[in-house]
Design a protein around this motif. Sequence first.
Motif, short mmCIF file in Angstrom:
data_model
loop_
_atom_site.label_atom_id
_atom_site.label_comp_id
_atom_site.label_asym_id
_atom_site.label_seq_id
_atom_site.Cartn_x
_atom_site.Cartn_y
_atom_site.Cartn_z
N HIS A 107 0.83 -1.21 0.00
CA HIS A 107 0.00 0.00 0.00
C HIS A 107 0.86 1.26 0.00
CE1 HIS A 107 -4.16 -1.55 0.85
NE2 HIS A 107 -3.43 -2.64 0.91
N LEU A 108 1.90 1.28 0.82
CA LEU A 108 2.75 2.47 0.90
C LEU A 108 3.53 2.70 -0.39
CD1 LEU A 108 4.04 1.99 4.54
CD2 LEU A 108 2.48 3.78 3.74
N VAL A 109 4.20 1.65 -0.86
CA VAL A 109 5.00 1.78 -2.08
C VAL A 109 4.09 1.97 -3.30
CG1 VAL A 109 6.65 0.59 -3.59
CG2 VAL A 109 6.92 0.46 -1.11
N GLY A 110 2.98 1.27 -3.31
CA GLY A 110 2.04 1.40 -4.43
C GLY A 110 1.48 2.80 -4.57
N ALA A 111 1.26 3.47 -3.44
CA ALA A 111 0.76 4.84 -3.48
C ALA A 111 1.76 5.76 -4.18
CB ALA A 111 0.48 5.34 -2.06
N TRP A 170 1.86 15.71 0.87
CA TRP A 170 1.30 14.51 0.25
C TRP A 170 1.73 13.24 0.98
CZ3 TRP A 170 3.54 10.21 -1.99
CH2 TRP A 170 2.64 9.32 -2.60
N ALA A 171 3.00 13.12 1.32
CA ALA A 171 3.49 11.92 2.00
C ALA A 171 2.80 11.75 3.35
CB ALA A 171 5.00 11.96 2.17
N GLU A 172 2.66 12.85 4.09
CA GLU A 172 2.01 12.79 5.39
C GLU A 172 0.56 12.33 5.25
OE1 GLU A 172 3.70 15.43 4.26
OE2 GLU A 172 5.30 15.80 5.70
N ALA A 197 1.71 4.92 -7.94
CA ALA A 197 0.46 5.40 -8.55
C ALA A 197 0.52 6.90 -8.76
CB ALA A 197 -0.73 5.04 -7.66
N ARG A 198 1.03 7.63 -7.79
CA ARG A 198 1.09 9.09 -7.91
C ARG A 198 1.99 9.51 -9.07
NH1 ARG A 198 -2.52 12.36 -5.62
NH2 ARG A 198 -1.74 14.46 -5.55
N HIS A 199 3.15 8.88 -9.16
CA HIS A 199 4.11 9.28 -10.19
C HIS A 199 3.73 8.77 -11.58
CE1 HIS A 199 7.03 11.39 -7.72
NE2 HIS A 199 6.67 10.56 -6.77
N ILE A 200 3.16 7.60 -11.66
CA ILE A 200 2.76 7.07 -12.96
C ILE A 200 1.63 7.90 -13.56
CG2 ILE A 200 1.62 5.10 -14.09
CD1 ILE A 200 3.38 3.30 -12.28
#
Length: 174
Positions: A141-145, A160-162, A148-151
């Motif tokens: 979930h953390l890495v996927g987020a 955003w990270a917080e 997803a944001r960058h793609i």
Amino acid sequence: MLRAAVRVLAEEGYRGMSFEAVARAAAVGRPATYRRYRDRADLAAAAIAAIGGDVTAPIDTGDTRADLTEFVTRISDAMPHAGIPLLGTVFAERERHPELLARFRERVAEPRRALASALLERGMDRGDVRSDLDVEAAVDHLVGAVFARHITGLPVAPGWAEQTVLTRWRGISC
């Protein structure tokens, strides 16, 4: 040498990347590259792993949520430097050069996942994180987020990270 390898990989792709091309771009002798890397896939993965600095340096702020936020920030900050195109190169070559994907997983993906897992497990030990948490799924979930944001090309605004960690925190914290 790794900066030169990134340039060659970005400009020529994996097919055009060779020890000779990297040595030439780095202004070093070819034997210097052979001494440090076992093969071309190892060199390419090391170059990608080095982008964005030491993303996998230990994190311990004393607060699990802050640690996870720092982790997500590091990964997200490195993404524009690593570039989705370089990651695309790794995946595009997976059929012809499975060793590249294997080295990418070994040098890039696994160390980052290990850090995130360690942060979550330490949070469990501290009593901040649910003891029944599926750590692997939480890391996804953390890495996927970040991916997803960058793609999707959406902006990574301040905070955003917080917010990303807070959204997931509600499901993983005690």
